[in-house]
Design a protein around this motif. Structure first.
Motif, PDB file in Angstrom:
ATOM      1  N   GLU A 383      -1.043   8.122   5.112  1.00 12.36           N
ATOM      2  CA  GLU A 383      -1.165   6.571   5.351  1.00 12.36           C
ATOM      3  C   GLU A 383      -0.435   5.966   3.961  1.00 12.36           C
ATOM      4  O   GLU A 383       0.519   5.071   3.962  1.00 12.36           O
ATOM      5  CB  GLU A 383      -2.396   6.060   5.710  1.00 12.36           C
ATOM      6  CG  GLU A 383      -2.457   6.466   7.227  1.00 12.36           C
ATOM      7  CD  GLU A 383      -4.196   6.099   7.356  1.00 12.36           C
ATOM      8  OE1 GLU A 383      -4.372   5.661   8.604  1.00 12.36           O
ATOM      9  OE2 GLU A 383      -4.881   6.059   6.509  1.00 12.36           O
ATOM     10  N   ILE A 384      -0.930   6.535   2.872  1.00 16.66           N
ATOM     11  CA  ILE A 384      -0.531   6.068   1.502  1.00 16.66           C
ATOM     12  C   ILE A 384       0.997   6.547   1.251  1.00 16.66           C
ATOM     13  O   ILE A 384       1.409   5.491   0.760  1.00 16.66           O
ATOM     14  CB  ILE A 384      -1.429   6.665   0.529  1.00 16.66           C
ATOM     15  CG1 ILE A 384      -2.726   6.111   0.705  1.00 16.66           C
ATOM     16  CG2 ILE A 384      -1.108   6.294  -0.872  1.00 16.66           C
ATOM     17  CD1 ILE A 384      -4.004   6.871  -0.460  1.00 16.66           C
ATOM     18  N   SER A 385       1.316   7.519   1.529  1.00 16.92           N
ATOM     19  CA  SER A 385       2.857   8.074   1.275  1.00 16.92           C
ATOM     20  C   SER A 385       3.616   7.238   2.049  1.00 16.92           C
ATOM     21  O   SER A 385       4.486   6.747   1.532  1.00 16.92           O
ATOM     22  CB  SER A 385       2.860   9.614   1.918  1.00 16.92           C
ATOM     23  OG  SER A 385       4.183  10.150   1.641  1.00 16.92           O
ATOM     24  N   GLN A 386       3.313   6.884   3.432  1.00 13.44           N
ATOM     25  CA  GLN A 386       4.228   6.156   4.111  1.00 13.44           C
ATOM     26  C   GLN A 386       4.090   4.520   3.663  1.00 13.44           C
ATOM     27  O   GLN A 386       5.294   4.189   3.793  1.00 13.44           O
ATOM     28  CB  GLN A 386       3.857   5.968   5.680  1.00 13.44           C
ATOM     29  CG  GLN A 386       4.691   5.170   6.467  1.00 13.44           C
ATOM     30  CD  GLN A 386       4.357   5.288   8.077  1.00 13.44           C
ATOM     31  OE1 GLN A 386       4.690   6.418   8.461  1.00 13.44           O
ATOM     32  NE2 GLN A 386       3.754   4.427   8.777  1.00 13.44           N
ATOM     33  N   ALA A 387       3.040   4.156   3.198  1.00 10.51           N
ATOM     34  CA  ALA A 387       3.042   2.881   3.193  1.00 10.51           C
ATOM     35  C   ALA A 387       3.814   2.425   1.523  1.00 10.51           C
ATOM     36  O   ALA A 387       4.482   1.740   1.512  1.00 10.51           O
ATOM     37  CB  ALA A 387       1.381   2.079   2.562  1.00 10.51           C
ATOM     38  N   LEU A 388       3.741   3.333   0.705  1.00  9.53           N
ATOM     39  CA  LEU A 388       4.366   3.304  -0.464  1.00  9.53           C
ATOM     40  C   LEU A 388       5.983   4.190  -0.661  1.00  9.53           C
ATOM     41  O   LEU A 388       6.322   3.920  -1.749  1.00  9.53           O
ATOM     42  CB  LEU A 388       3.474   3.757  -1.702  1.00  9.53           C
ATOM     43  CG  LEU A 388       2.112   2.876  -1.805  1.00  9.53           C
ATOM     44  CD1 LEU A 388       1.017   3.505  -2.872  1.00  9.53           C
ATOM     45  CD2 LEU A 388       2.356   1.364  -2.076  1.00  9.53           C
TER      46      LEU A 388
END
Length: 403
Positions: A383-388
């Motif tokens: 989720e962090i990878s996709q958000a950023l």
């Protein structure tokens, strides 16, 4: 049949409509159509040859296109699977790094990028098809020689591609061509070149350069009329004009002192470059061209703004607003129209890698700090990878579950 063999033998083939097509040299020289007008044609005419010629004739077009193509082609990228894991060995990667026997992968990407900047379009032929349907070679086509053949319905919007070089024409099926293009609100089939938006600025610069040449070739610093209260006979007029031209006409005779006698008076009838704010006008049009191409001045050797807008900041802006969007367009097009030949399940994708770009290091530090905050809030790695948009981690479905 490999493209190199085609270049030598020139075989014939049939397209879907039953027409015979000649296989022609992709790198054949062409003669651009002669223009009766000085102005560049509208992009809607699909006459892209003058746009390509501008690369070799217009200094700021060359500078902008060159720095964009060199930077985008040198930008790193990765091949990833559906979980975001980097794949280091794959036939598609081999093709990307060595597309054919006479080109490196970087040169092909440079060709694609430059073609997009000049014409708004780039075409790559998938050639030397293996038994499993995968291409063994990729060759760029000269975009100014390609014509899109529209289809008859929305299910098949493109019937094929016509490639003309000299007196020969080749036809290619839609699946044989990878078509890269920029957004064009006027045409569904062709991309819009940045040069189209820069035409007026280019024409103004051309006129300024023409004026400069004429100024130095014809009159140096004197441009006006000689007056006298009396009446001169034909012999006197001819003698005075010849003597004046011999002494003062031409750049090498500029700034000389004129001696007027016999009641002659000089009257200036032209504006100087200073009177016309000549330099400011040139700079304005130059900056218009740079802004259309999204190239900061320092990237093409102009450091007028460096004290107030440092070079490193300009490089960072260049990568964020120019390089990354163009690289993303190219990689997404390859993902959509090349990778399925190797990956029927469409689980692979190309992704940019900016981890080695020095001017973006501060941005990476900010992203790392943001990622830490997200992690402390309970978000997982995917989720962090996709958000950023980080270069690691997996893709996340709409419901938040990792693929």
């Amino acid at each position: 049949m490999k493209i190199i063999e085609k270049l030598i033998k020139g075989l014939s083939a049939k397209n879907g409509s039953g027409e015979h097509a000649l296989d022609i040299p992709l790198f054949m020289e062409y003669s651009a159509p002669y223009l009766n007008e000085e102005r560049l044609p509208s992009a809607s005419s699909h006459n892209y040859a003058p746009y390509v010629e501008a690369y070799g004739e217009k200094s700021w077009i060359y500078a902008c296109v060159n720095v964009i193509a060199e930077t985008v082609s040198s930008a790193e990228f990765n091949l990833k699977d559906e979980h975001g894991r980097i794949i280091s060995a794959h036939p598609a990667l081999d093709l990307m790094y060595r597309p054919n026997k006479i080109m490196s992968g970087r040169f092909l990407r440079q060709w694609i990028t430059a073609s997009l900047e000049l014409t708004g379009n780039a075409y790559v032929l998938k050639d030397s098809i293996r038994p499993d349907g995968t291409p063994a070679e990729l060759f760029p086509l000269l975009s100014q020689l390609v014509e899109v053949i529209p289809g008859k319905n929305s299910r098949n919007p493109v019937q094929g591609y016509k490639y003309r070089a000299g007196s020969q024409t080749a036809y290619y099926k839609p699946e044989e061509i990878i078509h890269f293009k920029y957004f064009n609100p006027f045409d569904f089939f062709y991309g819009l070149s940045p040069i189209s938006a820069a035409r007026r600025a280019l024409e103004t610069l051309d006129k300024a350069e023409t004026f400069n040449r004429a100024f130095f070739d014809n009159s140096g610093t004197l441009s006006g009329i000689l007056q006298t209260d009396g009446r001169l006979d034909e012999a006197s007029r001819s003698r005075i004009m010849k003597a004046w031209s011999d002494k003062y006409q031409g750049a090498g005779k500029a700034h000389k002192v004129a001696l007027l006698e016999g009641g002659l008076k000089w009257q200036n009838i032209s504006l100087s470059q200073k009177d016309m704010d000549f330099i400011s006008g040139i700079k304005l049009n130059r900056e218009t061209i740079l802004s259309i191409f999204h190239v900061p001045p320092a990237l093409v050797g102009l450091f007028d703004h460096a004290p107030q807008f440092n070079t490193k900041e300009q490089q960072r802006i260049f990568w964020q607003t120019c390089v990354h969007p163009k690289q993303t367009l190219i990689l997404e097009t390859l993902t959509e129209f090349l990778l399925p030949d190797f990956d029927a399940g469409r689980t692979l994708y190309f992704d940019k890698d900016a981890s080695s770009v020095s001017c973006l290091k501060e941005d990476m530090l900010e992203l790392a700090q943001a990622a830490k905050i997200y992690h402390e809030m309970g978000y997982n790695k995917a989720e962090i990878s996709q958000a950023l948009n980080l270069p690691f981690g997996g893709k996340v479905k709409n419901n938040g579950a990792k693929k």
